[in-house]
Design an enzyme around this catalytic site. Structure first.
Site, PDB file in Angstrom:
ATOM      1  N   GLY A 186       0.824  -1.211   0.000  1.00  0.00           N
ATOM      2  CA  GLY A 186       0.000   0.000   0.000  1.00  0.00           C
ATOM      3  C   GLY A 186       0.852   1.252   0.000  1.00  0.00           C
ATOM      4  N   SER A 222       0.944   3.690  -3.310  1.00  0.00           N
ATOM      5  CA  SER A 222       0.343   4.734  -4.153  1.00  0.00           C
ATOM      6  C   SER A 222      -1.030   5.169  -3.654  1.00  0.00           C
ATOM      7  CB  SER A 222       0.209   4.219  -5.583  1.00  0.00           C
ATOM      8  OG  SER A 222       1.436   3.710  -6.035  1.00  0.00           O
ATOM      9  N   GLU A 227      12.573  -4.506  -5.098  1.00  0.00           N
ATOM     10  CA  GLU A 227      11.810  -4.748  -6.320  1.00  0.00           C
ATOM     11  C   GLU A 227      12.695  -4.536  -7.543  1.00  0.00           C
ATOM     12  OE1 GLU A 227       7.567  -4.380  -7.272  1.00  0.00           O
ATOM     13  OE2 GLU A 227       8.114  -2.373  -7.917  1.00  0.00           O
ATOM     14  N   GLU A 274       9.802   8.108 -16.957  1.00  0.00           N
ATOM     15  CA  GLU A 274      10.256   9.499 -16.755  1.00  0.00           C
ATOM     16  C   GLU A 274      11.026   9.620 -15.438  1.00  0.00           C
ATOM     17  OE1 GLU A 274       7.177   8.621 -17.584  1.00  0.00           O
ATOM     18  OE2 GLU A 274       6.926   9.484 -19.577  1.00  0.00           O
TER      19      GLU A 274
HETATM   20  C1  LIG Z   1       0.722  -2.862 -13.110  1.00  0.00           C
HETATM   21  C2  LIG Z   1       0.882  -1.922 -11.943  1.00  0.00           C
HETATM   22  C3  LIG Z   1       0.923  -2.433 -10.660  1.00  0.00           C
HETATM   23  C4  LIG Z   1       1.041  -1.570  -9.577  1.00  0.00           C
HETATM   24  N1  LIG Z   1       1.048  -2.109  -8.307  1.00  0.00           N
HETATM   25  C5  LIG Z   1       1.128  -1.277  -7.230  1.00  0.00           C
HETATM   26  C6  LIG Z   1       1.076  -1.809  -5.904  1.00  0.00           C
HETATM   27  O1  LIG Z   1       0.958  -3.027  -5.695  1.00  0.00           O
HETATM   28  N2  LIG Z   1       1.126  -0.942  -4.869  1.00  0.00           N
HETATM   29  C7  LIG Z   1       1.253   0.403  -5.046  1.00  0.00           C
HETATM   30  O2  LIG Z   1       1.323   1.125  -4.057  1.00  0.00           O
HETATM   31  N3  LIG Z   1       1.291   0.948  -6.296  1.00  0.00           N
HETATM   32  C8  LIG Z   1       1.223   0.133  -7.384  1.00  0.00           C
HETATM   33  N4  LIG Z   1       1.238   0.666  -8.665  1.00  0.00           N
HETATM   34  C9  LIG Z   1       1.240   2.124  -8.819  1.00  0.00           C
HETATM   35  C10 LIG Z   1       2.561   2.682  -9.326  1.00  0.00           C
HETATM   36  O3  LIG Z   1       3.525   2.635  -8.321  1.00  0.00           O
HETATM   37  C11 LIG Z   1       2.261   4.115  -9.787  1.00  0.00           C
HETATM   38  O4  LIG Z   1       1.368   4.024 -10.879  1.00  0.00           O
HETATM   39  C12 LIG Z   1       3.505   4.836 -10.204  1.00  0.00           C
HETATM   40  O5  LIG Z   1       4.313   5.101  -9.088  1.00  0.00           O
HETATM   41  C13 LIG Z   1       3.172   6.184 -10.912  1.00  0.00           C
HETATM   42  O6  LIG Z   1       2.328   6.932 -10.117  1.00  0.00           O
HETATM   43  P1  LIG Z   1       0.959   7.514 -10.684  1.00  0.00           P
HETATM   44  O7  LIG Z   1       0.216   6.424 -11.373  1.00  0.00           O
HETATM   45  O8  LIG Z   1       0.272   8.231  -9.559  1.00  0.00           O
HETATM   46  O9  LIG Z   1       1.367   8.566 -11.802  1.00  0.00           O
HETATM   47  P2  LIG Z   1       1.903  10.040 -11.555  1.00  0.00           P
HETATM   48  O10 LIG Z   1       2.970  10.043 -10.514  1.00  0.00           O
HETATM   49  O11 LIG Z   1       0.732  10.945 -11.349  1.00  0.00           O
HETATM   50  O12 LIG Z   1       2.579  10.359 -12.960  1.00  0.00           O
HETATM   51  C14 LIG Z   1       1.823  10.696 -14.114  1.00  0.00           C
HETATM   52  C15 LIG Z   1       2.798  10.955 -15.247  1.00  0.00           C
HETATM   53  O13 LIG Z   1       3.652  12.081 -14.918  1.00  0.00           O
HETATM   54  C16 LIG Z   1       5.016  11.683 -14.973  1.00  0.00           C
HETATM   55  N5  LIG Z   1       5.767  12.327 -13.889  1.00  0.00           N
HETATM   56  C17 LIG Z   1       5.418  12.377 -12.573  1.00  0.00           C
HETATM   57  N6  LIG Z   1       6.362  13.029 -11.852  1.00  0.00           N
HETATM   58  C18 LIG Z   1       7.341  13.380 -12.731  1.00  0.00           C
HETATM   59  C19 LIG Z   1       8.601  14.053 -12.605  1.00  0.00           C
HETATM   60  N7  LIG Z   1       9.045  14.491 -11.417  1.00  0.00           N
HETATM   61  N8  LIG Z   1       9.350  14.221 -13.706  1.00  0.00           N
HETATM   62  C20 LIG Z   1       8.918  13.769 -14.950  1.00  0.00           C
HETATM   63  N9  LIG Z   1       7.731  13.121 -15.120  1.00  0.00           N
HETATM   64  C21 LIG Z   1       6.960  12.931 -14.035  1.00  0.00           C
HETATM   65  C22 LIG Z   1       5.005  10.175 -14.799  1.00  0.00           C
HETATM   66  O14 LIG Z   1       6.140   9.569 -15.375  1.00  0.00           O
HETATM   67  C23 LIG Z   1       3.723   9.772 -15.517  1.00  0.00           C
HETATM   68  O15 LIG Z   1       3.953   9.692 -16.898  1.00  0.00           O
HETATM   69  C24 LIG Z   1       1.134  -0.166  -9.769  1.00  0.00           C
HETATM   70  C25 LIG Z   1       1.097   0.352 -11.083  1.00  0.00           C
HETATM   71  C26 LIG Z   1       0.973  -0.505 -12.162  1.00  0.00           C
HETATM   72  C27 LIG Z   1       0.935   0.074 -13.547  1.00  0.00           C
END
Ligand SMILES: Cc1cc2nc3c(=O)[nH]c(=O)nc-3n(C[C@H](O)[C@H](O)[C@H](O)COP(=O)(O)OP(=O)(O)OC[C@H]3O[C@@H](n4cnc5c(N)ncnc54)[C@H](O)[C@@H]3O)c2cc1C
Length: 346
Positions: free
Chosen positions: A79, A81, A198, A330
């Site tokens: 837990g 994100s 990981e 990114e």
């Molecule tokens: C298949 C899968 C399994 C997952 N499993 C888990 C899980 O078990 N537990 C858990 O906690 N999370 C999990 N996640 C979540 C994952 O960790 C997040 O999706 C990831 O960290 C990106 O966060 P976000 O989706 O909020 O995107 P955001 O952080 O909102 O990013 C959106 C976009 O903006 C870009 N961006 C953001 N900040 C910057 C920056 N500083 N510079 C340049 N670009 C930037 C990103 O690259 C992305 O393209 C999973 C995700 C996937 C796809």
């Protein structure tokens, strides 16, 4: 696998291993992957949660949470994100307030893989909102059957009937103080440690999956090229061979980083592997789907463009998950720029 010392061969027998050396482990992992045998159905539990509890947990937490995960008796979800905290994990706002000998948790997580099946959650929450955002974060072990937890599966766009990702809501969830992992407000160090577990495990299986997809593409290539004009064929061969080189480079890069780590050095290659392997996989899936042409849209079982159970375009859609999870491309590039190349922050 645990009982025979094959689960994590580098660990001692009491933790599911056999004190294997790094090269022995690499060879074993390669053979396991080649045979298509998964080590677990709970990758977050085996790869991140259990090792983190072994690193930071109390004896009781190791006994009641880490060991059952390693033995395959319980599953764990991660837990981290939240709707407002993904790449910027330190922005997380799920609160845990001490009330006597319990924490009271309120907030929401999202994208929690396997939360719909998990026995407990390795939950990152804010325990001191007055501290700067990277501090004031702690980790709690939360049994998923605790009153106040609601798990809502999120259907995947390519496979709505088989959800793995979830939203998890916490409403006045009472968690025993003894379930705090490590020290209070020390969650940030644990987050970095957890993700290192990981990132450390992903490269080999990613490379071998790339090689498997490439081998399949090469098998099919003559039939795909035959009906093409000379110009089309030239373009197709050029793209496939470019990818073939990238797949070879991914393995060479992985081995090079591994060799440096085994000799006790640091390996910037490790930072490159995640983004390079996941994006090569994405390009490979796209080129494969393009070579299949309209067949890549066909969902009829047994049709030309259908591999395993999904068609080529769906395989391409799925590759986006690998470029996002465990740190988006990114973010990986930011890390490479700042920590490997030493470029200034903008
Ligand atoms: C298949 C899968 C399994 C997952 N499993 C888990 C899980 O078990 N537990 C858990 O906690 N999370 C999990 N996640 C979540 C994952 O960790 C997040 O999706 C990831 O960290 C990106 O966060 P976000 O989706 O909020 O995107 P955001 O952080 O909102 O990013 C959106 C976009 O903006 C870009 N961006 C953001 N900040 C910057 C920056 N500083 N510079 C340049 N670009 C930037 C990103 O690259 C992305 O393209 C999973 C995700 C996937 C796809």
């Amino acid at each position: 696998m645990f009982d025979a010392g094959w689960l994590v061969p580098g660990w001692p027998p009491e933790r599911g291993g056999r004190n294997a050396g790094p090269v022995e482990q690499l060879v074993y992992m390669e053979e396991l992957e080649r045979a298509g045998i998964p080590r677990t159905t709970n990758p977050q539990g085996l790869g991140i949660v259990a090792p983190s509890i072994l690193d930071y947990g109390t004896d009781a937490q190791i006994r009641d949470y880490a060991m059952p995960v390693l033995r395959g008796e319980r599953t764990a979800c991660l837990g981290m994100s939240e709707p407002g905290a993904g790449s910027d994990l330190a922005a997380l706002s799920t609160r845990a307030e001490l009330d006597g000998d319990h924490f009271v948790v309120n907030g929401q997580k999202v994208w929690t893989s396997g939360a719909n099946f998990a026995g407990f959650c390795f939950l990152f929450c804010r325990t001191d909102p007055t501290l700067p955002k990277h501090r004031g974060i702690s980790v709690l072990l939360v049994d998923m059957d605790t009153p106040g937890i609601t798990v809502r599966p999120l259907p995947e766009i390519v496979d709505p009937g088989h959800p793995d990702l979830n939203e998890v809501f916490f409403d006045d969830v009472r968690v025993p103080r003894d379930n705090l992992v490590g020290e209070l407000n020390n969650g940030w160090a644990m987050a970095n440690g957890s993700l290192a577990h990981e990132r450390g495990m992903v490269w080999l299986s990613s490379v071998m999956q790339l090689e498997g997809s490439m081998a399949r593409l090469l098998d099919e290539l003559p039939a795909r090229l035959a009906p093409m004009s000379a110009v089309e064929r030239g373009v197709a061969v050029d793209r496939v061979m470019g990818l073939y080189t990238d797949v070879q480079a991914a393995r060479a890069l992985g081995y090079r980083g591994f060799a440096k780590l085994v000799r006790g050095g640091t390996a910037p290659e490790q930072a490159l592997m995640k983004v390079f392997a996941s994006e090569t996989g994405q390009r490979l899936a796209l080129v494969t789907a393009e070579l299949d042409g309209s067949a890549s849209l066909d969902t009829t079982p047994g049709a030309a463009g259908v591999r395993d159970v999904v068609n080529g375009l769906e395989i391409y859609f799925r590759t986006f998950a690998n470029t996002i999870s465990a740190g988006s491309s990114e973010i990986q590039r930011n890390i490479i720029a700042e920590r490997v190349l030493g470029l200034p922050r903008t």
